[in-house]
Write a protein that holds these residues in place. Structure first.
Motif, PDB file in Angstrom:
ATOM      1  N   LEU A   1      -9.116  14.618  -3.054  1.00 46.42           N
ATOM      2  CA  LEU A   1      -8.107  14.845  -4.097  1.00 46.42           C
ATOM      3  C   LEU A   1      -7.557  13.524  -4.628  1.00 46.42           C
ATOM      4  N   GLY A   2      -7.346  12.576  -3.744  1.00 47.74           N
ATOM      5  CA  GLY A   2      -6.878  11.257  -4.172  1.00 47.74           C
ATOM      6  C   GLY A   2      -7.852  10.589  -5.123  1.00 47.74           C
ATOM      7  N   ARG A   3      -9.131  10.683  -4.829  1.00 49.66           N
ATOM      8  CA  ARG A   3     -10.146  10.080  -5.708  1.00 49.66           C
ATOM      9  C   ARG A   3     -10.206  10.804  -7.051  1.00 49.66           C
ATOM     10  N   ILE A   4     -10.035  12.111  -7.039  1.00 49.67           N
ATOM     11  CA  ILE A   4     -10.012  12.876  -8.299  1.00 49.67           C
ATOM     12  C   ILE A   4      -8.824  12.424  -9.147  1.00 49.67           C
ATOM     13  N   ILE A   5      -7.677  12.243  -8.519  1.00 48.55           N
ATOM     14  CA  ILE A   5      -6.484  11.777  -9.233  1.00 48.55           C
ATOM     15  C   ILE A   5      -6.726  10.411  -9.850  1.00 48.55           C
ATOM     16  N   LEU A   6      -7.331   9.495  -9.085  1.00 47.64           N
ATOM     17  CA  LEU A   6      -7.593   8.147  -9.595  1.00 47.64           C
ATOM     18  C   LEU A   6      -8.584   8.151 -10.753  1.00 47.64           C
ATOM     19  N   VAL A   7      -9.616   8.968 -10.656  1.00 46.33           N
ATOM     20  CA  VAL A   7     -10.598   9.050 -11.744  1.00 46.33           C
ATOM     21  C   VAL A   7      -9.959   9.649 -12.995  1.00 46.33           C
ATOM     22  N   ALA A   8      -9.202  10.721 -12.820  1.00 50.95           N
ATOM     23  CA  ALA A   8      -8.531  11.343 -13.968  1.00 50.95           C
ATOM     24  C   ALA A   8      -7.556  10.374 -14.618  1.00 50.95           C
TER      25      ALA A   8
ATOM     26  N   ALA B   1      -3.312   6.479  -4.490  1.00 48.62           N
ATOM     27  CA  ALA B   1      -3.738   7.827  -4.873  1.00 48.62           C
ATOM     28  C   ALA B   1      -2.617   8.865  -4.813  1.00 48.62           C
ATOM     29  N   CYS B   2      -1.396   8.451  -4.620  1.00 54.10           N
ATOM     30  CA  CYS B   2      -0.265   9.380  -4.594  1.00 54.10           C
ATOM     31  C   CYS B   2      -0.001   9.879  -6.021  1.00 54.10           C
ATOM     32  N   PRO B   3       0.016  11.189  -6.232  1.00 52.07           N
ATOM     33  CA  PRO B   3       0.209  11.693  -7.599  1.00 52.07           C
ATOM     34  C   PRO B   3       1.539  11.294  -8.223  1.00 52.07           C
TER      35      PRO B   3
ATOM     36  N   LYS C   1       2.095   8.956 -11.570  1.00 51.13           N
ATOM     37  CA  LYS C   1       3.003   9.370 -12.650  1.00 51.13           C
ATOM     38  C   LYS C   1       3.902   8.209 -13.077  1.00 51.13           C
ATOM     39  N   VAL C   2       4.454   7.478 -12.105  1.00 48.71           N
ATOM     40  CA  VAL C   2       5.319   6.337 -12.408  1.00 48.71           C
ATOM     41  C   VAL C   2       4.505   5.200 -13.027  1.00 48.71           C
ATOM     42  N   ARG C   3       3.318   4.911 -12.488  1.00 48.90           N
ATOM     43  CA  ARG C   3       2.480   3.845 -13.052  1.00 48.90           C
ATOM     44  C   ARG C   3       2.079   4.159 -14.488  1.00 48.90           C
ATOM     45  N   ARG C   4       1.816   5.430 -14.784  1.00 51.75           N
ATOM     46  CA  ARG C   4       1.481   5.818 -16.156  1.00 51.75           C
ATOM     47  C   ARG C   4       2.669   5.590 -17.092  1.00 51.75           C
ATOM     48  N   ALA C   5       3.864   5.899 -16.627  1.00 49.60           N
ATOM     49  CA  ALA C   5       5.071   5.662 -17.435  1.00 49.60           C
ATOM     50  C   ALA C   5       5.260   4.166 -17.661  1.00 49.60           C
ATOM     51  N   MET C   6       5.002   3.359 -16.635  1.00 54.09           N
ATOM     52  CA  MET C   6       5.101   1.907 -16.779  1.00 54.09           C
ATOM     53  C   MET C   6       4.064   1.401 -17.785  1.00 54.09           C
TER      54      MET C   6
END
Length: 118
Positions: A8-15, A48-50, A54-59
């Protein structure tokens, strides 16, 4: 369970890589001011923490150059626990006027960043 989390962590990172948000464009002088304000901030996170994603995307959306600290490393985890009070990510370390604040919860961190830099 470890295998499921790893997958799941890898899926999150790829997405996150595929659907990276567009960066905000600022004039160079304004971006330099923002960089000065973010120089004393650090985000303690797991890759890989969702909630960390979320925070990195906002940054990224706000074009914020905040230092990223891997909280899985033992020394960083100790710093987070001793100074922040608990080992929980994401955690934003904010140093302003000689005072250090530790902000937990992705929603609170994103609201703080949006209010300060939007």
């Amino acid at each position: 369970m470890f295998v499921v989390r790893w997958i799941l962590g890898r899926i999150i990172l790829v997405a996150n890589f595929i659907f990276t948000p567009k960066k905000r464009q600022r004039p160079v002088s304004e971006q330099n001011k923002v960089d000065e304000q973010t120089a004393n901030m650090a985000l303690y996170q797991y890759a890989a923490c969702p909630f960390c994603v979320k925070v990195r995307r906002a940054m990224h959306r706000q074009s914020l150059n905040i230092a990223i600290v891997d909280a899985k490393q033992a020394t960083n985890k100790e710093v987070l626990e001793e100074n922040g009070g608990k080992v929980q990510v994401p955690c934003l370390r904010i140093e302003e006027q000689g005072e250090v604040k530790w902000m937990y919860e992705s929603k609170a961190i994103i609201e703080f960043l949006n209010q300060k830099f939007a």
